[in-house]
Design an enzyme around this catalytic site. Structure first.
Site, short mmCIF file in Angstrom:
data_model
loop_
_atom_site.label_atom_id
_atom_site.label_comp_id
_atom_site.label_asym_id
_atom_site.label_seq_id
_atom_site.Cartn_x
_atom_site.Cartn_y
_atom_site.Cartn_z
N HIS A 1 0.83 -1.20 0.00
CA HIS A 1 0.00 0.00 0.00
C HIS A 1 0.87 1.26 0.00
CE1 HIS A 1 -2.78 2.98 2.06
NE2 HIS A 1 -3.29 2.79 0.86
N GLU B 1 2.16 1.76 -3.40
CA GLU B 1 1.11 2.31 -4.27
C GLU B 1 1.19 3.84 -4.26
OE1 GLU B 1 -3.51 3.32 -3.77
OE2 GLU B 1 -2.96 1.30 -3.13
N HIS B 2 1.35 4.42 -3.09
CA HIS B 2 1.47 5.87 -2.97
C HIS B 2 2.76 6.37 -3.61
CE1 HIS B 2 -1.75 6.97 0.07
NE2 HIS B 2 -1.84 5.65 0.02
N GLU C 1 -4.22 7.76 6.91
CA GLU C 1 -5.29 6.98 6.28
C GLU C 1 -5.72 5.84 7.21
OE1 GLU C 1 -5.97 4.49 2.14
OE2 GLU C 1 -4.24 5.83 2.29
#
Length: 178
Positions: free
Chosen positions: A3, A6-7, A85
């Site tokens: 994740h 991904e950023h 997040e």
């Protein structure tokens, strides 16, 4: 780490510095996005099949697959984004906490029992070297699938994909847990 990567995939390469990827696609009217889940991370672009759009996407995606710039500043910045997040979607959310506890109880030590966004302690323990090693291990043509939909002639699509990815070296063999 998937994740977080991904950023980081939107932070640039040596040939396409920060912002260039988005500007090139936005100039063509593209919509871009990404998501990570239990077994996958996907990156999407939606745009009309005109001009050199397909060649551009293939070139940009192949570039960031093997030449991502993962530096300390971007790592720390995006790690904070992911931690925020996590706070919003899990720690400060009854539904998020229940989902995380349920998956951990049902799947136990299997990777499906780990939250996609990551455990806070694991996120905080990550190092830049860890993220770079993950990137080198998992971001390779032998661990990727290219999917196209719409009015793209097969021969043209295949030629663009082979042209962009064909010379890239395979990564290590991935062993998946049972």
């Amino acid at each position: 780490m998937a994740h977080l990567l991904e950023h980081l995939m939107f932070k640039g390469t040596s040939t396409h510095p920060v912002g260039v990827f988005d500007r090139e696609l936005e100039a063509r009217g593209a919509e871009t996005n990404a998501a990570t889940w239990l077994d996958w991370t996907h990156y999407t672009q939606s745009l009309a099949h005109t001009d050199d759009h397909l060649a551009c996407i293939a070139r940009l995606e192949a570039d960031r697959m093997v030449d991502l710039l993962v530096d300390e500043a971007n790592f720390k910045s995006e790690l904070e984004v992911v931690l925020n997040e996590r706070r919003m979607t899990v720690d400060d959310s009854i539904g998020g906490r229940i989902d995380e506890a349920l998956c951990a109880a049902v799947y136990g030590a299997h990777p499906y029992g780990w939250p996609t966004i990551g455990w806070e302690a694991d996120l905080r323990a990550m190092t830049l070297d860890d993220v770079r090693a993950f990137y080198r291990a998992y971001y390779a043509p032998n661990n990727a699938t290219v999917v196209m939909a719409g009015g793209v002639p097969f021969a043209e699509a295949l030629a663009e994909v082979v042209g962009a990815y064909g010379a890239l070296e395979a990564g290590p063999q991935i062993v998946r847990p049972e």
